[in-house]
Motif scaffolding. Structure first.
Motif, PDB file in Angstrom:
ATOM      1  N   ASN A 144       0.879  -0.927   0.094  1.00 47.51           N
ATOM      2  CA  ASN A 144      -0.184  -0.372  -0.157  1.00 47.51           C
ATOM      3  C   ASN A 144       1.117   1.767   0.031  1.00 47.51           C
ATOM      4  O   ASN A 144       2.132   1.215   0.878  1.00 47.51           O
ATOM      5  N   GLY A 172      -0.683  -2.583  -4.606  1.00 43.91           N
ATOM      6  CA  GLY A 172      -2.252  -2.741  -4.187  1.00 43.91           C
ATOM      7  C   GLY A 172      -2.985  -2.216  -4.551  1.00 43.91           C
ATOM      8  O   GLY A 172      -4.172  -2.233  -4.530  1.00 43.91           O
ATOM      9  N   LEU A 173      -2.810  -0.645  -3.618  1.00 45.30           N
ATOM     10  CA  LEU A 173      -3.640   0.608  -2.976  1.00 45.30           C
ATOM     11  C   LEU A 173      -2.435   1.794  -3.081  1.00 45.30           C
ATOM     12  O   LEU A 173      -2.119   1.416  -2.009  1.00 45.30           O
ATOM     13  N   SER A 195     -10.988  -5.924  -4.102  1.00 48.19           N
ATOM     14  CA  SER A 195      -9.900  -5.533  -3.002  1.00 48.19           C
ATOM     15  C   SER A 195     -10.774  -4.831  -2.426  1.00 48.19           C
ATOM     16  O   SER A 195     -11.394  -4.468  -1.945  1.00 48.19           O
ATOM     17  N   GLY A 200     -11.473  -4.007   1.871  1.00 46.29           N
ATOM     18  CA  GLY A 200     -10.825  -3.559   2.780  1.00 46.29           C
ATOM     19  C   GLY A 200     -11.194  -3.317   3.919  1.00 46.29           C
ATOM     20  O   GLY A 200     -12.449  -2.800   4.150  1.00 46.29           O
ATOM     21  N   CYS A 233      -6.565  -5.407   0.759  1.00 49.38           N
ATOM     22  CA  CYS A 233      -5.654  -4.782   1.150  1.00 49.38           C
ATOM     23  C   CYS A 233      -5.674  -3.921   2.480  1.00 49.38           C
ATOM     24  O   CYS A 233      -5.190  -2.427   2.777  1.00 49.38           O
ATOM     25  N   ARG A 263      -4.585 -12.887  -2.646  1.00 51.65           N
ATOM     26  CA  ARG A 263      -3.526 -11.552  -3.186  1.00 51.65           C
ATOM     27  C   ARG A 263      -3.508 -10.809  -2.182  1.00 51.65           C
ATOM     28  O   ARG A 263      -4.348 -10.405  -1.401  1.00 51.65           O
ATOM     29  N   SER A 288      -2.943  -6.429   0.119  1.00 49.98           N
ATOM     30  CA  SER A 288      -1.874  -5.269  -0.726  1.00 49.98           C
ATOM     31  C   SER A 288      -1.716  -5.368   0.847  1.00 49.98           C
ATOM     32  O   SER A 288      -2.331  -4.756   1.517  1.00 49.98           O
TER      33      SER A 288
END
Ligand code: PEP
Ligand code: MG
Length: 766
Positions: free
Chosen positions: A460, A479-480, A639, A641, A691, A711, A713
């Motif tokens: 991130n 990724g972010l 993604s 959060g 993420c 995955r 991030s």
């Protein structure tokens, strides 16, 4: 500052009348008590106030030293503790009070010996010496009335002059108190708040050897005005030079910091106020300090941390101006710099000031103030210097040259440590350096589980400096990328050009590695002072308010500008764009349509375009799961959060200190929900990842892999530890046990995952 000063204001004139008379008193041969008695008489008379009193700090209490209007028997008898009564509160909080009915104030403390029951209105200002209150000057009136701004400003100016008088006459005891504390040679531990993570050891260096203003009343106002003009010119030159030589290169947050500096350095309002203070009869130094004191008082009342940080930048410049005007130019950086490994100490520090130090010898920074979002913290993070803030009374506990051991993660700084403390610190430092070296050695190894499942580890980011972390961590990409950071650290709305420059630099630095840009998540608690995007103070639940995509879809202009900046920056490459806080599919569709429209516009203007645009959404609002199936065919990636998602799942504010520990990311509520998301997405072509901060912790990351996430991030510091976990994990074994863990969660889910990791030799670090 223009060369033709405006005529003195009424406030300045009335202060000037008093100052002229005070000047005569100060030059007279009367003793200190006699002078104070005359002073209260003059102020009372000039402000037409029935009472004027001076309280001074003596033996830890505020003692009535002189009064006109209260009973004389109370002089040297009435004493109030710091924080006690209105007078004690003014000194304690270093603030001004202006009340039409003093007795109605909850802090009012009645002292019968003074006879003050006859008086209703009350105004008081602190008398400040070396940033601390050493007394209080107040006026009272029989009629209930508020004093007007001119009268309050006059009192504040007089208080400034009084501070010179009383310290010359040795009437207060702060110096003695401070020296006694500083003379204490024993080891001490001071606590504070981690602002930049890390450990460092070095000798204490005070950023600003104290500047004491020797003279407050001017002999020649025009001469003082010219001194200030010259100092302003010099300061502006310095700032302009800094702008062209900032050693972080062009662009980025530093450019924005310098822009803020420039804005203040050339601010007419600031120079006008200093001019006014000079009109009232103060010397140049006193006038700058007087305006700075007023700013500080205002700063205390500002609730918006971003605005407060900007005010710190102004304070930084104000200090610079006083140093220039007084010829006492030296900060520690300017007077020879750091000669050995050092920990820098300051009340607060401007980012430009920090940049003046040699970063090889600067091992840490300790601030009395400081906040996470301050510019200086962004700079320190980029320099890799640990910082601890909100450490109180450093001046009283630390002396120049003391050995300091800073451990910002532990929130502590050891002053003059004992040998045992020093040994423990060295051992901890060695372990953390070794662990970091070990993790660094993983940098080029793949993030693959023991049983061969590749995991995509990304970082991130949001600041230009974060890009360096890509190479340092060996992460697969970003990724972010939180684009709102540029908006938050900026003094003005970033133009399309500036946005585009940042995005292009990020893409250039990333090379073949993908970068997912999240469109601005502003509004709610991330208010922008320069832009009317809703007042978070007026929102009852800002996190659930008008923010992120909700705001961006209504402020279309903002999103269009960002869309074009992103597409032009990614010309000739693949652009990955992601929308925050999607709550229903139509919001995602609307945002994507807006991007498609902007792409068509750019194409019609023959602009170079990205070779492909991949669209994604964040899953942060739990309700989106109910309609996720409808969105999947139109999505390239999703993604999760977990920061926002968990606060909404539990209806528990993520910033609420009392709730911080209450719900666990590993609770079955979160894990079952995530497992459902994985089930819903599986079988589609949508790439699913996480993420939020959760993924940056080895145990939580293990659980995420367990439910099927592949995955992550995460924060750059988490890459090494999480990769170590991944490489030691038998994912097949964990996935085989997951259904039972989710079906029969223990009352201590964290313990359950921890036990599983322990029994399967998963490397979770320390
Ligand atoms: C999240 O909510 O998990 C997230 C990654 O976004 P932010 O922390 O910026 O709200
Ligand atoms: Mg979020």
């Amino acid at each position: 500052m223009t060369n033709a000063p405006p005529p003195p204001s009424t406030a300045a004139q009335s202060a000037r009348t008093i100052l002229t008379r005070l000047h005569e008193v100060m030059a007279s041969r009367a003793n200190a008590q006699g002078k104070l008695n005359q002073v209260v008489g003059i102020i009372g008379e000039c402000l037409d106030s029935e009472v004027c009193s001076i309280y001074l700090l003596r033996e830890g209490a505020l003692e009535l030293y002189a009064t006109r209007g209260l009973k004389q028997e109370a002089v040297h008898v009435t004493r109030l503790g710091l924080g006690e009564g209105l007078v004690g509160m003014i000194a304690d909080q270093i603030e001004t009070l202006n009340l039409d009915e003093a007795a109605a104030h909850p802090d009012f403390s009645y002292r019968p010996e003074t006879g003050e029951e006859l008086f209703h209105s009350f105004a008081g200002v602190p008398i400040i010496r070396r940033e601390r209150a050493v007394g209080v000057l107040c006026v009272q009136h029989a009629d209930p009335r508020r004093y007007d701004d001119i009268e309050i400003e006059t009192l504040q100016t007089v208080a400034m002059v009084l501070s010179e008088l009383i310290s010359n006459a040795d009437l207060v005891d702060t110096a003695a108190r401070t020296d006694a504390a500083a003379a204490d040679q024993s080891a001490q531990r001071l606590n504070g708040q981690k602002l930049v993570d890390g450990m460092g050891a070095g000798v204490a260096v005070f950023h600003q050897p104290r500047i004491t203003i020797e003279h407050t009343v001017a002999d020649d106002t025009e001469a003082e005005r010219h001194r200030v003009y010259a100092a302003f010119d010099k300061m502006r030159e310095q700032i302009d030079r800094m702008a062209s030589s900032a050693d972080f290169g062009v662009g980025g947050e530093h450019e924005e910091v310098i822009e803020t500096y420039k804005m203040f350095a050339y601010d007419e309002g600031w120079s006008r106020r200093i001019n006014e203070a000079i009109d009232s009869g103060l010397t140049a130094e006193a006038a700058i300090e007087r305006v700075q004191q007023r700013t500080r008082m205002r700063m205390r009342q500002i609730d918006d941390p971003l605005l407060r940080d900007r005010m710190h930048d102004l304070e930084d410049l104000s200090n610079r101006l006083i140093r220039i005007v007084s010829g006492q130019m030296g900060t520690a950086a300017q007077m020879g710099g750091l000669r050995q490994d050092s920990i820098l100490i300051a009340r607060n520090l401007g980012p430009a000031e920090l940049l003046e130090y040699d970063r090889r010898r600067l091992k840490g920074v300790v601030l009395e103030e400081g906040s996470l979002t301050a510019h200086v913290i962004i700079v320190a993070r980029a320099m890799g210097v640990p910082v601890m803030g909100r450490v109180s009374d450093v001046r009283a506990s630390i002396r120049e040259g003391d050995l300091l051991l800073l451990d910002s993660a532990a929130g502590s700084v050891h002053v003059r440590p004992t040998q045992a403390v020093q040994d423990a610190f060295d051992a901890k430092l060695e372990v953390s350096q070794k662990r970091r070296a070990n993790l660094a050695s993983l940098r080029d190894l793949p993030a693959v589980t023991k049983d061969g499942v590749p995991i995509e580890l990304m970082i991130n980011a949001g600041l230009r400096e974060d890009i360096a972390a890509l190479d340092l961590t060996g992460a697969r990409g970003i990724g972010l990328f939180r684009t709102e950071f540029q908006f938050l650290v900026s003094a003005t709305l970033p133009s399309r050009d500036r946005q585009q420059r940042l995005y292009r630099d990020v893409l250039d630095a990333a090379g073949d590695r993908p970068v997912i840009f999240r469109t601005v998540d502003i509004g709610g608690d991330k208010a922008l002072p320069y832009m009317n995007v809703g007042d978070s103070a007026q929102e009852e639940n800002p996190a659930m308010g008008w923010r992120a995509l909700r705001l961006a879809l209504e402020r279309e202009g903002l999103l269009k500008v960002q869309a074009r900046a992103l597409m032009e920056a990614a010309a000739g490459r693949t652009l990955n764009v992601m929308f925050p806080m999607v709550s229903e599919p139509w919001e995602y569709e609307a945002a994507r349509d807006l991007f498609v429209g902007q792409r068509a516009w750019l194409a019609s203007h023959n602009k170079k375009l990205p070779v492909a645009i991949r669209y994604g959404a964040m899953l942060e609002v739990p309700g989106l799961l109910e309609t996720l199936d409808l969105m999947l065919p139109h999505l390239d990636f999703l993604s999760i959060g977990t920061n926002d998602l968990t606060q909404f799942l539990f209806a528990a504010d993520r910033a609420h200190p009392r709730l911080a520990e209450r719900y666990d990311w590993l609770s079955p509520t979160v894990m079952r929900y995530l497992a459902r998301v994985v089930r819903t997405v599986s079988g589609s072509k949508v790439a699913l990842g996480v993420c939020g901060e959760m993924g940056g912790r080895p145990l939580e990351a293990m659980a995420l892999l367990g439910v099927g996430i592949e995955r992550l991030s995460i924060t750059p510091a988490g890459v090494g530890p999480v990769k170590a976990m991944i490489r030691s994990l038998d994912l097949g074994a964990l996935r085989a046990d997951m259904p039972a863990i989710l079906a029969q969660p223990s009352s201590n889910p964290r313990g359950q995952y921890q036990d599983w990791a322990d029994s399967h030799q998963v490397d979770l670090g320390d």
